[in-house]
Design a protein around this motif. Structure first.
Motif: not given
Ligand code: NAP
Length: 318
Positions: A250, A26, A143, A83, A86, A48-49, A139
């Motif tokens: 988190v 996201l 993905g 991205c 954490v 992305a992994r 949100t």
């Molecule tokens: P997301 O949609 O689940 O995407 C996470 C990404 O990280 C995906 O590309 C995933 O790869 C990759 N990933 C997951 N585990 C990994 C690992 N162990 N090693 C390497 N890559 C890994 O999550 P997101 O919402 O974008 O969140 C990403 C970051 O933004 C987090 O640190 C979160 O704390 C922060 N954040 C999130 C929000 C929110 O509301 N969602 C708001 C502000 C900040 P694959 O797709 O290949 O599995």
């Protein structure tokens, strides 16, 4: 379609020649969309992994190049943004460290700052500016398909610069987030973690708990919990539908501040419980009057709509 004002300014001279996004969920995909909308970089590379995420990103076309290796994505990048959850920030930084360009800015979007800094900073090579950041926008979806260009519009992005950061690099990163529509603030990392424990982390934990309680009750009430969810429960479920990996990380990474706020929450809950038990209507009324004022403040600050029920339209079933 009207041209975005920042795009007009940025097109002549993009802020960055090449940026690399590590993690394309996201947050990462929304950065790509927003960066493109504003013309902030000449080239946006991504990694992305999983092959599935890389394929989806390539199909959706929000990047200029998609890479199978994180180190290839960051090659020659002036700005690299992590991205990923954490808990993955440290290992990912270790993986890309040798490929980072001297003089590059390395940043992140992690929802916690103290632990991200502790696990990431030791891997950052000399000559690379590590400037942690956290956009307060999201949100319940995750993905690469969940991203959109407007995610950061009028939302806050908090930078937590480190001692020794070059002020010019911090100013450039600030400009980048402003270009994507965000309002930017700077904060000490520990203060960030406490503020976020109040505004985001503990509320998520409470939502998870409330939905968990209802899930148990549902077995007793035969899905009435779902049927009558619009009475308030529905709003908890939106928060409790957030990504489990992200939120596990988190809580594991903002332990102290979350436990501190949770302790205060429990005390307040006991006070309200007591007021209900003893029939102290004045206490309840005063309390709810105070909380209502906070909602008004959020609307006045432009951080939510004042439309009834968050502007949801009634859903017709015919
Ligand atoms: P997301 O949609 O689940 O995407 C996470 C990404 O990280 C995906 O590309 C995933 O790869 C990759 N990933 C997951 N585990 C990994 C690992 N162990 N090693 C390497 N890559 C890994 O999550 P997101 O919402 O974008 O969140 C990403 C970051 O933004 C987090 O640190 C979160 O704390 C922060 N954040 C999130 C929000 C929110 O509301 N969602 C708001 C502000 C900040 P694959 O797709 O290949 O599995």
């Amino acid at each position: 379609m009207q041209d975005h004002p920042v795009a007009q300014a940025a097109r002549a001279a993009p802020l960055f020649d090449r940026i690399a996004l590590i993690g394309l969920g996201l947050i990462g995909s929304s950065i790509a969309h927003a960066c493109r909308r504003a013309g902030l970089a000449r080239h946006v590379a991504g990694y992305a992994r999983s092959p599935e995420t890389r394929e989806t990103a390539a199909k959706l076309g929000f990047l200029d190049s998609v890479h199978d290796l994180a180190s290839d994505a960051v090659e020659g990048a002036d700005l690299v943004i992590l991205c990923v959850p954490v808990g993955a920030m440290g290992p990912v930084t270790k993986e890309i460290a040798d490929a980072l360009k001297p003089g590059a800015i390395l940043s992140d979007v992690g929802s916690t700052k103290g632990s991200v800094i502790a696990h990431t900073a030791p891997h950052v090579p000399q000559g690379v500016q590590f400037i942690p950041a956290h956009p307060l926008a999201g949100t319940e979806h995750s993905g690469p398909e969940a991203g959109f260009a407007e995610l950061y519009d009028n939302r806050w992005c908090i930078l937590t610069p480190l001692p020794g950061n070059d002020p010019a690099a911090v100013a450039r990163l600030r400009k980048f987030w402003e270009g994507m529509g965000a309002n930017v603030d700077e904060m000490d990392p520990d203060h960030h973690d406490l503020v976020l424990a109040v505004t985001s982390h503990t509320p998520h934990l409470i939502a998870y708990t409330m939905v968990g309680v209802a899930d148990d009750l549902q077995r007793v009430t035969n899905s009435e919990v779902i049927k009558y969810s619009a009475a308030g429960f529905r709003d908890f479920t939106r928060i409790a539908a957030s990504d489990p990996t992200m939120w596990r990380d988190v809580f594991l990474n903002n332990k102290e501040a979350t436990l501190e706020i949770l302790g205060r929450f429990t005390e307040e809950l006991f006070a309200l419980q007591r007021a209900i038990r003893t029939g102290d209507g004045n206490m309840l009324h005063d309390y709810f009057t105070r909380t209502r004022a906070i909602r008004r403040g959020i609307i006045e600050a432009g951080q939510d709509t004042d439309l009834p029920d968050f502007g949801r339209m009634p859903v017709r079933r015919d």
